[in-house]
Design an enzyme around this catalytic site. Structure first.
Site: not given
Length: 427
Positions: A24, A95, A119, A309
């Protein structure tokens, strides 16, 4: 060829497992390299599919990208003139491609980014991204499936208040405002370690960003940035994955490279399950003493709260814990797709709105299941470790997007986890 993970139940994870740089963060740092002409070098980059996709996106924008996955090095050579269109075939698969919005508007005065897929965990609109860019002086609209942002006269600093501390919106405001005229003050900013990592890289490029990691960030615009070298911050979600894997399997795992200070809320719940958590010279260790976990409640919140997450892993651990727990998902409405697959393995759960009640059972039962996203897939592999018999987890490509060498890491901890073609007989 589509692949799946084959998991033989019965393993108690033991040993050490390395954690690479954060997915990330790495993807956003790659996008931020667009802000400076020349060659930027990133180290500690994870060897995951998403990095490959982001590298291809940057190449289409005109960059030269060298990605040496085994060493974790990405070098991005940015030309004077870059493109400004991110096509749907890449954005639908990643994304995080939307992270090019801010850098492209700042550098070229325009960005055309396809409305993303990603996702299957619920709606994650771009409204906050658009509002942030508009506050900086860009014109933003949607046409033919693209979010189009235009600022032919450049951007200007502004006072911006985010309605929600969105990580993506915070990142795009940061990367857009570093080259804007004047000063930008961003309130209710996301506070994640990945935001701090991005700010540190931008500052090493010559930006003037202060307050990253707090809810108020100030950015003093500069005329130009320079390329840099930067090491990606450790992946706290991967680290948390292994922590909850130890809890679920009654194991003892040292997470090498993990930063416990980035996982305060998650590790509090690991301790609530009955495990001990101790810092080590190389990271931290989770030790269950071979005992079954005690059930623990979870409520996801923006950082520094419990990360959404990691919610699927808390579900998997509670599925075999002693007692009952309530899992509350406050961020993504579709993140409970993991539940129906856990139920196929014999979990006892009940969904009520954005809550799931979980009653722990002693063991699960192996069965074929399917991953709907990165974290759900990894959580189902962990659930397979505490199930009798064989579990197959289809959709290996989802897990590949977030974890480097997942099967090999599991094997290193003593688990029987392998990859196989998805049309192999279920045995």
């Amino acid at each position: 060829m589509a692949e799946r993970f084959r998991v033989v139940g019965g393993a108690s994870l033991q040993g050490e497992v390395p954690v690479w740089g954060a997915k990330n963060s790495a993807l956003k740092l790659m996008a931020a390299a667009l802000l400076a002409v020349g060659r930027t070098r990133l180290t500690n980059v994870p060897a995951i599919l998403d990095v490959t996709i982001m590298a291809e996106l940057l190449r289409r924008l005109g960059c030269t990208v060298d990605y040496d996955a085994p060493t974790g090095v990405v070098e991005i050579d940015v030309p004077e003139q870059v493109g400004h269109r991110a096509d749907y075939d890449l954005v639908r698969a990643l994304r995080a491609s939307t992270a090019v919005l801010g850098p492209l508007v700042a550098r070229t005065g325009a960005a055309d980014v396809a409305i993303p897929g990603g996702d299957a965990i619920g709606s994650r609109g771009l409204d906050l991204h658009a509002a942030g860019l508009e506050a900086l002086g860009a014109s933003v609209h949607v046409t033919h499936g693209f979010l189009v942002a235009e600022a032919p006269r450049g951007l200007s600093g502004a006072e911006i208040h985010l309605e929600f501390p969105s990580v993506g919106a915070t990142e795009n405001v940061l990367t857009a405002s570093v080259l804007a005229r004047g000063t930008t003050r961003l309130e209710n900013a996301a506070r994640e370690p990945e935001i701090v990592d991005l700010a540190e890289m931008l500052n090493s490029m010559g930006a003037r960003v202060t307050g990253a990691g707090t809810s108020v960030v100030e950015i003093e615009g500069v005329e130009a940035l320079r390329p840099t070298e930067h090491a990606v911050v450790a992946d706290r979600i991967a680290a948390g994955t292994w922590a909850f894997a130890a809890v679920a399997t009654r194991g003892t795992v040292e997470v090498v490279g993990g930063v416990p200070e980035h996982l305060t809320a998650a590790l509090e719940l690991v301790r609530a399950s009955g495990a001990t958590v101790e810092p080590t010279a190389r990271g931290f260790r989770v030790d269950t003493g071979g005992r079954r976990a005690t059930a623990f409640d979870v409520a996801t919140l923006p950082y520094p709260g419990f990360p959404t997450d990691l919610q699927p892993f808390a579900l998997a651990a509670n599925a075999v814990a002693d007692g009952s727990a309530m899992i509350t998902e406050n961020l993504f409405e579709a993140r409970f797709r993991t539940v129906q697959e856990l139920n196929r393995l014999g979990a006892e759960t009940r969904i009520d709105g954005h809550h799931v009640m979980v009653h722990g059972v002693e063991r699960l039962s192996g069965a074929p299941v399917e991953a709907s996203d990165i974290r759900a897939g990894a959580a189902l592999v962990i659930a397979g470790l505490v199930a009798d018999g064989v579990t197959t987890v289809s959709g290996a490509q989802h897990i590949d997007r977030g974890y480097a060498g997942f099967a090999e890491a599991m094997q290193g901890l003593g688990a029987d986890v392998t990859r196989e073609p998805d049309d192999a007989p279920y045995l």
